[in-house]
Write a protein that holds these residues in place. Structure first.
Motif, PDB file in Angstrom:
ATOM      1  N   GLU A 179       0.822  -1.206   0.000  1.00 25.44           N
ATOM      2  CA  GLU A 179       0.000   0.000   0.000  1.00 25.44           C
ATOM      3  C   GLU A 179       0.859   1.260   0.000  1.00 25.44           C
ATOM      4  N   GLN A 180       1.859   1.253  -0.884  1.00 26.66           N
ATOM      5  CA  GLN A 180       2.747   2.401  -1.002  1.00 26.66           C
ATOM      6  C   GLN A 180       2.820   2.882  -2.445  1.00 26.66           C
ATOM      7  N   LEU A 181       2.995   4.198  -2.586  1.00 31.74           N
ATOM      8  CA  LEU A 181       3.185   4.817  -3.894  1.00 31.74           C
ATOM      9  C   LEU A 181       4.673   5.055  -4.075  1.00 31.74           C
ATOM     10  N   TYR A 182       5.183   4.850  -5.279  1.00 28.05           N
ATOM     11  CA  TYR A 182       6.608   5.008  -5.541  1.00 28.05           C
ATOM     12  C   TYR A 182       6.810   5.960  -6.722  1.00 28.05           C
ATOM     13  N   ILE A 183       7.742   6.910  -6.551  1.00 28.93           N
ATOM     14  CA  ILE A 183       8.036   7.816  -7.657  1.00 28.93           C
ATOM     15  C   ILE A 183       9.471   8.312  -7.575  1.00 28.93           C
ATOM     16  N   ASP A 184      10.161   8.236  -8.701  1.00 29.65           N
ATOM     17  CA  ASP A 184      11.425   8.928  -8.893  1.00 29.65           C
ATOM     18  C   ASP A 184      11.051  10.286  -9.467  1.00 29.65           C
ATOM     19  N   LEU A 185      11.327  11.345  -8.728  1.00 24.05           N
ATOM     20  CA  LEU A 185      10.849  12.663  -9.126  1.00 24.05           C
ATOM     21  C   LEU A 185      11.485  13.178 -10.403  1.00 24.05           C
ATOM     22  N   SER A 186      12.505  12.486 -10.906  1.00 23.88           N
ATOM     23  CA  SER A 186      13.049  12.852 -12.218  1.00 23.88           C
ATOM     24  C   SER A 186      12.023  12.580 -13.312  1.00 23.88           C
ATOM     25  N   PHE A 187      10.979  11.804 -12.993  1.00 27.10           N
ATOM     26  CA  PHE A 187       9.901  11.547 -13.948  1.00 27.10           C
ATOM     27  C   PHE A 187       9.242  12.846 -14.369  1.00 27.10           C
ATOM     28  N   TYR A 188       9.212  13.813 -13.486  1.00 25.78           N
ATOM     29  CA  TYR A 188       8.575  15.088 -13.820  1.00 25.78           C
ATOM     30  C   TYR A 188       9.304  15.806 -14.953  1.00 25.78           C
ATOM     31  N   GLU A 189      10.613  15.656 -14.982  1.00 27.10           N
ATOM     32  CA  GLU A 189      11.375  16.252 -16.083  1.00 27.10           C
ATOM     33  C   GLU A 189      11.048  15.536 -17.385  1.00 27.10           C
ATOM     34  N   ASP A 190      10.890  14.216 -17.290  1.00 31.00           N
ATOM     35  CA  ASP A 190      10.510  13.420 -18.463  1.00 31.00           C
ATOM     36  C   ASP A 190       9.106  13.792 -18.925  1.00 31.00           C
ATOM     37  N   LEU A 191       8.221  14.028 -17.968  1.00 29.97           N
ATOM     38  CA  LEU A 191       6.846  14.418 -18.292  1.00 29.97           C
ATOM     39  C   LEU A 191       6.839  15.736 -19.065  1.00 29.97           C
ATOM     40  N   LYS A 192       7.720  16.629 -18.667  1.00 33.52           N
ATOM     41  CA  LYS A 192       7.770  17.942 -19.313  1.00 33.52           C
ATOM     42  C   LYS A 192       8.453  17.895 -20.675  1.00 33.52           C
ATOM     43  N   THR A 193       9.626  17.260 -20.743  1.00 36.49           N
ATOM     44  CA  THR A 193      10.417  17.321 -21.968  1.00 36.49           C
ATOM     45  C   THR A 193      10.010  16.275 -23.000  1.00 36.49           C
ATOM     46  N   ARG A 194       9.756  15.058 -22.553  1.00 41.60           N
ATOM     47  CA  ARG A 194       9.442  13.973 -23.486  1.00 41.60           C
ATOM     48  C   ARG A 194       7.969  13.956 -23.875  1.00 41.60           C
ATOM     49  N   HIS A 195       7.109  14.235 -22.897  1.00 41.03           N
ATOM     50  CA  HIS A 195       5.665  14.136 -23.147  1.00 41.03           C
ATOM     51  C   HIS A 195       4.993  15.488 -23.344  1.00 41.03           C
ATOM     52  N   GLY A 196       5.747  16.557 -23.189  1.00 38.58           N
ATOM     53  CA  GLY A 196       5.179  17.883 -23.425  1.00 38.58           C
ATOM     54  C   GLY A 196       4.091  18.269 -22.456  1.00 38.58           C
ATOM     55  N   ALA A 197       4.244  17.850 -21.193  1.00 36.23           N
ATOM     56  CA  ALA A 197       3.211  18.135 -20.186  1.00 36.23           C
ATOM     57  C   ALA A 197       3.850  18.765 -18.948  1.00 36.23           C
ATOM     58  N   PRO A 198       4.224  20.037 -19.019  1.00 38.22           N
ATOM     59  CA  PRO A 198       4.832  20.712 -17.869  1.00 38.22           C
ATOM     60  C   PRO A 198       3.778  21.212 -16.892  1.00 38.22           C
ATOM     61  N   GLY A 199       4.234  21.735 -15.765  1.00 37.74           N
ATOM     62  CA  GLY A 199       3.316  22.382 -14.833  1.00 37.74           C
ATOM     63  C   GLY A 199       3.120  21.615 -13.537  1.00 37.74           C
ATOM     64  N   ASP A 200       2.885  22.345 -12.453  1.00 33.86           N
ATOM     65  CA  ASP A 200       2.757  21.699 -11.152  1.00 33.86           C
ATOM     66  C   ASP A 200       1.449  20.919 -10.989  1.00 33.86           C
ATOM     67  N   PHE A 201       0.375  21.343 -11.668  1.00 33.78           N
ATOM     68  CA  PHE A 201      -0.856  20.560 -11.535  1.00 33.78           C
ATOM     69  C   PHE A 201      -0.759  19.253 -12.333  1.00 33.78           C
ATOM     70  N   ALA A 202       0.015  19.256 -13.397  1.00 35.50           N
ATOM     71  CA  ALA A 202       0.292  18.013 -14.109  1.00 35.50           C
ATOM     72  C   ALA A 202       1.049  17.057 -13.188  1.00 35.50           C
ATOM     73  N   GLN A 203       1.977  17.596 -12.415  1.00 34.33           N
ATOM     74  CA  GLN A 203       2.730  16.782 -11.463  1.00 34.33           C
ATOM     75  C   GLN A 203       1.821  16.273 -10.345  1.00 34.33           C
ATOM     76  N   ALA A 204       0.920  17.131  -9.903  1.00 32.20           N
ATOM     77  CA  ALA A 204      -0.017  16.729  -8.855  1.00 32.20           C
ATOM     78  C   ALA A 204      -0.960  15.637  -9.353  1.00 32.20           C
ATOM     79  N   TYR A 205      -1.366  15.722 -10.603  1.00 35.35           N
ATOM     80  CA  TYR A 205      -2.242  14.705 -11.208  1.00 35.35           C
ATOM     81  C   TYR A 205      -1.601  13.325 -11.128  1.00 35.35           C
ATOM     82  N   VAL A 206      -0.286  13.260 -11.347  1.00 32.40           N
ATOM     83  CA  VAL A 206       0.424  11.979 -11.286  1.00 32.40           C
ATOM     84  C   VAL A 206       0.280  11.358  -9.901  1.00 32.40           C
ATOM     85  N   ILE A 207       0.475  12.160  -8.857  1.00 33.43           N
ATOM     86  CA  ILE A 207       0.326  11.665  -7.487  1.00 33.43           C
ATOM     87  C   ILE A 207      -1.117  11.255  -7.225  1.00 33.43           C
ATOM     88  N   ALA A 208      -2.054  12.105  -7.620  1.00 33.84           N
ATOM     89  CA  ALA A 208      -3.471  11.827  -7.370  1.00 33.84           C
ATOM     90  C   ALA A 208      -3.937  10.556  -8.081  1.00 33.84           C
TER      91      ALA A 208
END
Length: 298
Positions: free
Chosen positions: A146-175
Motif C-alpha cells: 500500500e505504497q506509492l513510488y516515484i522517482d521525481l526525475s519523472f517530472y522532467e521526463d513528463l515535461k520534456t518527453r511528453h510535453g506536459a509541464p506544470g505543477d498541476f500536471a505533477q499533482a495529477y500523477v500523485i493523485a
C-alpha cells in the motif's frame, strides 16, 4: 498551483540517494520464492535441505553469501539534494496531504474509512513488496505494501518527453496513484485481479484499462475539491492536467514508440478516454460517478 504553506503529509518516505540493487535477495529469498515447487518432488526436497543447511551454516560462520550489488545499479549514499529537489519533495508531501483530507472526508460520508498510503521517493531503483523496479517504469502503486513510488526525475521526463509541464500536471500523477490506493481500500483491485484470471490477454487488458481510467476519474475528483474548497488551482492548471492525461494515453505512446496503434494491447486507455474520465471526476466531484466498469459487479 497555490500549495506553499499548506500541510505536508507525514506519510512520505524519502529514499533518494539510497543504495539499491535490482538483483535478487540472496539464497534465503530464492528458497522462499520457489518453496512450493521444491516441496512437490523428492529431488526438490533434497535441494531444499541442502540450501537451508548451506545458508544457515554460512551465517553461523559469518560468511556473506548475498549477491554483490552491481555497481551500475548503485546510487551514491547520502546524496546531497539540490534546492529544486528539496522543493519537489515538499510539493508532493503537500499534494499527498491534500488527497488524504479529500478521501477521508468523502469516504466518511459513505460510512467508510480511509487508510492513508505511504509515498516513497527514490532515485533510479527501489525495492517494494511488488519487487525491485527501476525509474524507467515510471510512478507506480504497489497493493502489496500500500505504497506509492516515484522517482521525481519523472517530472522532467513528463515535461520534456511528453510535453506536459506544470505543477498541476505533477499533482495529477500523485493523485492518480492515490486513486489506485483508493481502489485497494474499496476492494476494487482484488475483484479486478480475480476477474482477470482465466480470461484472454485482450480481456485482461480491457479490465486493466477500466482500472486505470477509474484512477484518472478519482484524480479528477480530488482536483475538484482542491479547486473548489481549497482554492489551490490557478489559471491554466486544469489544462496542465488534461495535457498530462492525454500525453500518457496508450494510443499516443504506442504511436511514438512503434509508429502504429494496437488497441487490443491497451492497458491504461487512450488519450481521449483518460482526459474524459479525469474531466468527469473534476466536473462532478463525485467518486461514485467513476464507475468505469459499467454494469459489472466490481
Amino acid at each position: 498551483m497555490r500549495w506553499q504553506g499548506k500541510r505536508r503529509s507525514s506519510n512520505v518516505e524519502d529514499r533518494r540517494g539510497q543504495r539499491v540493487s535490482a538483483g535478487g535477495g540472496g539464497i534465503a529469498t530464492l528458497l522462499m520464492r520457489f518453496l512450493p515447487f521444491l516441496l512437490q518432488t523428492k529431488i526438490g526436497r533434497i535441494l531444499l535441505v541442502i540450501g537451508v543447511v548451506g545458508y544457515f551454516g554460512a551465517q553461523m560462520l559469518g560468511v556473506n553469501i548475498a549477491p554483490q550489488q552491481s555497481s551500475e545499479q548503485q546510487i551514491p549514499a547520502n546524496t546531497q539534494l539540490t534546492e529544486q529537489q528539496q522543493q519537489l519533495g515538499e510539493f508532493v508531501a503537500v499534494i499527498l496531504a491534500d488527497t488524504e483530507d479529500t478521501w477521508h472526508k468523502l469516504l466518511q460520508q459513505q460510512q467508510k474509512s480511509y487508510r492513508e498510503p505511504v509515498l516513497v521517493l527514490f532515485t533510479q531503483a527501489v525495492q517494494s513488496a511488488c519487487g525491485t523496479a527501476s525509474s524507467a517504469v515510471g510512478p507506480f502503486y504497489c497493493p502489496g505494501d500500500e505504497q506509492l513510488y516515484i522517482d521525481l526525475s519523472f517530472y522532467e521526463d513528463l515535461k520534456t518527453r511528453h510535453g506536459a509541464p506544470g505543477d498541476f500536471a505533477q499533482a495529477y500523477v500523485i493523485a492518480h496513484e492515490v486513486g489506485h490506493h483508493l481502489q485497494k481500500v474499496l476492494g476494487t483491485t482484488t475483484k479486478v485481479r480475480q476477474a482477470q484470471q482465466g480470461v484472454s490477454k485482450t480481456e485482461a487488458n480491457k479490465l486493466s484499462v477500466k482500472l486505470e481510467l477509474q484512477a484518472d476519474c478519482y484524480a479528477g475528483v480530488w482536483g475538484y475539491y482542491a479547486h473548489n474548497e481549497r482554492d489551490m488551482l490557478e489559471a491554466g492548471d486544469l489544462e496542465e492536467a488534461l495535457t498530462a492525461a492525454a500525453a500518457i494515453g496508450d494510443d499516443r505512446l504506442q504511436k511514438q514508440a512503434q509508429g502504429r496503434v494496437t488497441p487490443d494491447s491497451f492497458t491504461h486507455g487512450s488519450s481521449e478516454q483518460r482526459v474524459s474520465w479525469f474531466r468527469r471526476g473534476f466536473d462532478s466531484g463525485d467518486y461514485l460517478q467513476c464507475n468505469t466498469f459499467g454494469g459489472a459487479n466490481l
